[in-house]
Structures are given as structure tokens and as C-alpha cells.
Design an enzyme around this catalytic site. Structure first.
Site, PDB file in Angstrom:
ATOM      1  N   ARG A  24      45.912  46.902  36.198  1.00  0.00           N
ATOM      2  CA  ARG A  24      46.511  45.645  36.871  1.00  0.00           C
ATOM      3  C   ARG A  24      46.538  44.366  35.671  1.00  0.00           C
ATOM      4  O   ARG A  24      46.962  43.661  35.187  1.00  0.00           O
ATOM      5  CB  ARG A  24      46.697  45.083  37.793  1.00  0.00           C
ATOM      6  CG  ARG A  24      47.147  43.894  38.470  1.00  0.00           C
ATOM      7  CD  ARG A  24      46.828  43.813  39.970  1.00  0.00           C
ATOM      8  NE  ARG A  24      45.702  43.595  39.747  1.00  0.00           N
ATOM      9  CZ  ARG A  24      44.918  42.647  39.738  1.00  0.00           C
ATOM     10  NH1 ARG A  24      45.571  41.504  38.909  1.00  0.00           N
ATOM     11  NH2 ARG A  24      43.660  42.498  40.378  1.00  0.00           N
ATOM     12  N   ARG A 129      34.838  55.236  69.255  1.00  0.00           N
ATOM     13  CA  ARG A 129      35.389  55.653  67.959  1.00  0.00           C
ATOM     14  C   ARG A 129      35.591  54.832  66.854  1.00  0.00           C
ATOM     15  O   ARG A 129      36.638  54.584  65.546  1.00  0.00           O
ATOM     16  CB  ARG A 129      35.064  56.807  67.491  1.00  0.00           C
ATOM     17  CG  ARG A 129      34.214  58.108  67.741  1.00  0.00           C
ATOM     18  CD  ARG A 129      35.217  59.729  67.851  1.00  0.00           C
ATOM     19  NE  ARG A 129      35.082  59.428  68.630  1.00  0.00           N
ATOM     20  CZ  ARG A 129      35.228  60.375  69.666  1.00  0.00           C
ATOM     21  NH1 ARG A 129      34.275  60.703  70.065  1.00  0.00           N
ATOM     22  NH2 ARG A 129      35.996  61.054  70.706  1.00  0.00           N
ATOM     23  N   ARG A 130      36.379  53.531  68.262  1.00  0.00           N
ATOM     24  CA  ARG A 130      37.390  52.781  67.136  1.00  0.00           C
ATOM     25  C   ARG A 130      37.004  51.517  66.685  1.00  0.00           C
ATOM     26  O   ARG A 130      37.675  50.166  67.036  1.00  0.00           O
ATOM     27  CB  ARG A 130      38.682  52.368  68.190  1.00  0.00           C
ATOM     28  CG  ARG A 130      39.023  53.860  69.129  1.00  0.00           C
ATOM     29  CD  ARG A 130      39.864  53.895  69.947  1.00  0.00           C
ATOM     30  NE  ARG A 130      40.445  54.946  70.373  1.00  0.00           N
ATOM     31  CZ  ARG A 130      41.759  55.594  71.223  1.00  0.00           C
ATOM     32  NH1 ARG A 130      42.186  54.453  71.962  1.00  0.00           N
ATOM     33  NH2 ARG A 130      42.079  56.993  71.559  1.00  0.00           N
ATOM     34  N   CYS A 149      40.638  44.637  48.099  1.00  0.00           N
ATOM     35  CA  CYS A 149      40.312  45.942  47.866  1.00  0.00           C
ATOM     36  C   CYS A 149      39.083  45.643  48.751  1.00  0.00           C
ATOM     37  O   CYS A 149      39.259  47.143  48.830  1.00  0.00           O
ATOM     38  CB  CYS A 149      39.293  44.873  46.484  1.00  0.00           C
ATOM     39  SG  CYS A 149      39.829  44.147  44.980  1.00  0.00           S
ATOM     40  N   ARG A 169      38.542  50.111  48.041  1.00  0.00           N
ATOM     41  CA  ARG A 169      39.475  50.916  47.356  1.00  0.00           C
ATOM     42  C   ARG A 169      39.710  50.734  46.040  1.00  0.00           C
ATOM     43  O   ARG A 169      40.333  51.597  45.152  1.00  0.00           O
ATOM     44  CB  ARG A 169      41.244  50.218  48.315  1.00  0.00           C
ATOM     45  CG  ARG A 169      41.501  48.887  47.781  1.00  0.00           C
ATOM     46  CD  ARG A 169      43.321  48.702  47.319  1.00  0.00           C
ATOM     47  NE  ARG A 169      43.624  47.294  46.899  1.00  0.00           N
ATOM     48  CZ  ARG A 169      43.055  46.519  45.862  1.00  0.00           C
ATOM     49  NH1 ARG A 169      42.808  47.554  44.602  1.00  0.00           N
ATOM     50  NH2 ARG A 169      43.529  45.526  45.242  1.00  0.00           N
ATOM     51  N   SER A 170      39.712  49.469  45.924  1.00  0.00           N
ATOM     52  CA  SER A 170      38.954  49.286  44.530  1.00  0.00           C
ATOM     53  C   SER A 170      37.811  48.580  44.071  1.00  0.00           C
ATOM     54  O   SER A 170      37.577  47.193  44.920  1.00  0.00           O
ATOM     55  CB  SER A 170      40.080  48.605  43.714  1.00  0.00           C
ATOM     56  OG  SER A 170      40.102  47.642  42.354  1.00  0.00           O
ATOM     57  N   HIS A 210      34.817  51.003  38.831  1.00  0.00           N
ATOM     58  CA  HIS A 210      35.402  51.028  37.623  1.00  0.00           C
ATOM     59  C   HIS A 210      34.386  50.096  37.125  1.00  0.00           C
ATOM     60  O   HIS A 210      33.464  49.123  38.093  1.00  0.00           O
ATOM     61  CB  HIS A 210      36.673  51.002  37.366  1.00  0.00           C
ATOM     62  CG  HIS A 210      36.934  49.726  38.001  1.00  0.00           C
ATOM     63  ND1 HIS A 210      37.422  49.397  39.038  1.00  0.00           N
ATOM     64  CD2 HIS A 210      37.538  48.195  37.834  1.00  0.00           C
ATOM     65  CE1 HIS A 210      38.086  49.190  39.967  1.00  0.00           C
ATOM     66  NE2 HIS A 210      37.906  48.152  38.882  1.00  0.00           N
ATOM     67  N   TYR A 212      35.164  46.969  33.919  1.00  0.00           N
ATOM     68  CA  TYR A 212      35.973  47.102  32.867  1.00  0.00           C
ATOM     69  C   TYR A 212      34.971  46.955  31.414  1.00  0.00           C
ATOM     70  O   TYR A 212      34.492  47.121  30.872  1.00  0.00           O
ATOM     71  CB  TYR A 212      36.405  45.016  33.179  1.00  0.00           C
ATOM     72  CG  TYR A 212      37.289  45.194  34.441  1.00  0.00           C
ATOM     73  CD1 TYR A 212      38.494  45.544  33.953  1.00  0.00           C
ATOM     74  CD2 TYR A 212      36.914  44.822  35.709  1.00  0.00           C
ATOM     75  CE1 TYR A 212      39.601  45.210  35.241  1.00  0.00           C
ATOM     76  CE2 TYR A 212      37.665  44.857  36.671  1.00  0.00           C
ATOM     77  CZ  TYR A 212      39.009  44.439  36.851  1.00  0.00           C
ATOM     78  OH  TYR A 212      39.752  45.097  37.647  1.00  0.00           O
ATOM     79  N   ALA A 266      38.448  39.088  35.368  1.00  0.00           N
ATOM     80  CA  ALA A 266      39.767  39.826  35.670  1.00  0.00           C
ATOM     81  C   ALA A 266      40.731  39.526  36.473  1.00  0.00           C
ATOM     82  O   ALA A 266      40.375  39.880  37.722  1.00  0.00           O
ATOM     83  CB  ALA A 266      39.737  41.690  35.402  1.00  0.00           C
TER      84      ALA A 266
END
Length: 267
Positions: A24, A129-130, A149, A169-170, A210, A212, A266
Site C-alpha cells: 500500500r 474460551r471467549r 494491524c 494481520r500486518s 514483512h 520493508y 512507511a
């Protein structure tokens, strides 16, 4: 006895196995998918040692989340500017982490305080478990300066210990991940104190993991350094609630680290 290096091993994994991808921000990354690290919070506090991690910024940001804030001014007043690049001219970020944690909107116009409910449920039903908090509110993603993220986390109680697993997630592995590890380790220790448990494990799970392209030199420099033992975290008092901690309540003891390595963010 060798020092465990899960974070540095993750950097090596991305370098060895990553795929070059666009992103992105237009910067470009080397990326792998689906990785995990584990940290034993009963033994030490996982503040990365192969470069300096600024603990004050970690703690202030976490306290800002727990306040339910959406404006960077409170952090700026504490001398922390890590969110400035994403804020608008008024310092606003939209309904980011703090709002979703503390004031998730409901269809009838009400709000859910996920953190308050989490604390209560850990006390009243530890084997549930919640024990989950989500910042990924699909209906409000478009209004956020940056979608979450570190999007989803779960707690687990066993043998008198509280453990946490985060799904990120990122994962900006060089700049962001050391910060995220420390932040959720700190939150786990705070919650454990509040509900009368000992800290257990912090499990970090990453989706798109990742480095960069413009962080490669920094990563190679970091990986040449020998790690030190992780420090210890002391929480100096037990406030009335999870929302009443201050920066002065935390002390990191024995943090031996290599110098800071700067790198561009970034945005």
C-alpha cells in the site's frame, strides 16, 4: 546456555524465505505468511535487546489505548509522537484501537467496553474460551486513519497463569513488531495483576510478516549483534482498575541493549 532469539530468528526467516511484494505504501517488502513466536513472561519481559526499544513510548501508547482515546494530543503531552504521521490536522485518527477496545458501537446506539468485560470475565469465568478483544470493526474501517494491524487477541488461564495470544494481520517486522511484543506483554502483566494471576506466555502470531525494502540494511546490521538476556518488569503498585495505571507504575530492570537503529516509517 544460549539466549533464545525468537524475534531475530523471525527476521532471518523473512530474509531467507520471503517473497518480494508491492504494498500500500509503495515502498516494497520482503514478505512471508503465517509465523509465530512465544515468550515466557514468567521468566522475563521481552524487550528486544539487539536494538533499543523505547519502553516509555510502548507504555504511553498502551495507556492511551486503555483510555479509549482517538486524538494524539494526550500522547504528545507525554512526549510520545509515534502516531503523528497518521493524524489529521486536529490530531484525530478516527475510531482506532482505543474506541474499539473501550466503546465498540452496537446497532441500538449503545457501546461495549470490551476491556471492562474482559476483566470481569477473567475473574468470574477464567476457563472461558471467549476472553477475546477485537479491534477489527469492519463497519468502521473506512473511518480509521489506519486499520488495525494488531487486530485480535485472546487470553487463556491455566495453572494460575494468564497467557495472551495476539493475531497481527500486518507486521512491520523491523520497526513495529518489537513494539507490539512489548505492548501486549505489558498488557498481559497488568491484567494478570488485576485478576490475581501470574503472567504466563505471550504468543505472537503474524499474518503478512514483512521487512520493508528500505529497512534491509538496518536488519542486516541488527542481526550482526549478539543478544542480551531480556530484562524484568516491575509493576510498582496495584491500581483500583486496569484503567488507572500510570507510566510511573512501571519499572524495567536490567535492560541491557545495543544502540538504536533508525529507519523510515512507511505511512
Amino acid at each position: 546456555m544460549s539466549i533464545p532469539t525468537p524475534y531475530e530468528d523471525l527476521l532471518r526467516d523473512v530474509l531467507a524465505n520471503g517473497t518480494h511484494k508491492s504494498d500500500r505504501t509503495g515502498t516494497g517488502t520482503l514478505s512471508v505468511f503465517g509465523r509465530q513466536m512465544r515468550f515466557d513472561l514468567s521468566q522475563s519481559f521481552p524487550l528486544i535487546t539487539t536494538k533499543r526499544v523505547h519502553f516509555k513510548s510502548v507504555a504511553v501508547e498502551l495507556l492511551w489505548f486503555l483510555r479509549g482515546e482517538t486524538n494524539v494530543k494526550w500522547m504528545q503531552d507525554q512526549g510520545v509522537t509515534i502516531w503523528n504521521e497518521w493524524a489529521d490536522a486536529d490530531g484525530e485518527l478516527g475510531p482506532v484501537y482505543g474506541v474499539q477496545w473501550r466503546s465498540w458501537p452496537t446497532p441500538d446506539g449503545g457501546h461495549i467496553d470490551q476491556i471492562a468485560e474482559l476483566v470481569e470475565n477473567l475473574k468470574s469465568n477464567p476457563d472461558s474460551r471467549r476472553h477475546i478483544v477485537s479491534a477489527w470493526n469492519v463497519a468502521e474501517l473506512q473511518d480509521m486513519a489506519l486499520p488495525p494491524c494488531h487486530a485480535f487477541f485472546q487470553f487463556y488461564v491455566a495453572d494460575g497463569k494468564l497467557s495472551c495470544q495476539l493475531y497481527q494481520r500486518s507486521a512491520d517486522t523491523f520497526l513495529g513488531v518489537p513494539f507490539n511484543i512489548a505492548s501486549y506483554a505489558l498488557l498481559t502483566c497488568m491484567l494478570a495483576q488485576q485478576v490475581g494471576l501470574e503472567p504466563g506466555e505471550f504468543v505472537w502470531t503474524g499474518g503478512d510478516v514483512h521487512i520493508y525494502d528500505n529497512h534491509m540494511d538496518q536488519v542486516l546490521k541488527q542481526l550482526k549483534r549478539e543478544p542480551y538476556e531480556y530484562p524484568q518488569l516491575k509493576i510498582l503498585r496495584k491500581p483500583d482498575s486496569i484503567f488507572d495505571y500510570t507510566l510511573d507504575d512501571f519499572e524495567v530492570v536490567g535492560y541491557q541493549h545495543h544502540p538504536t537503529i533508525k529507519a523510515p516509517i512507511a505511512v
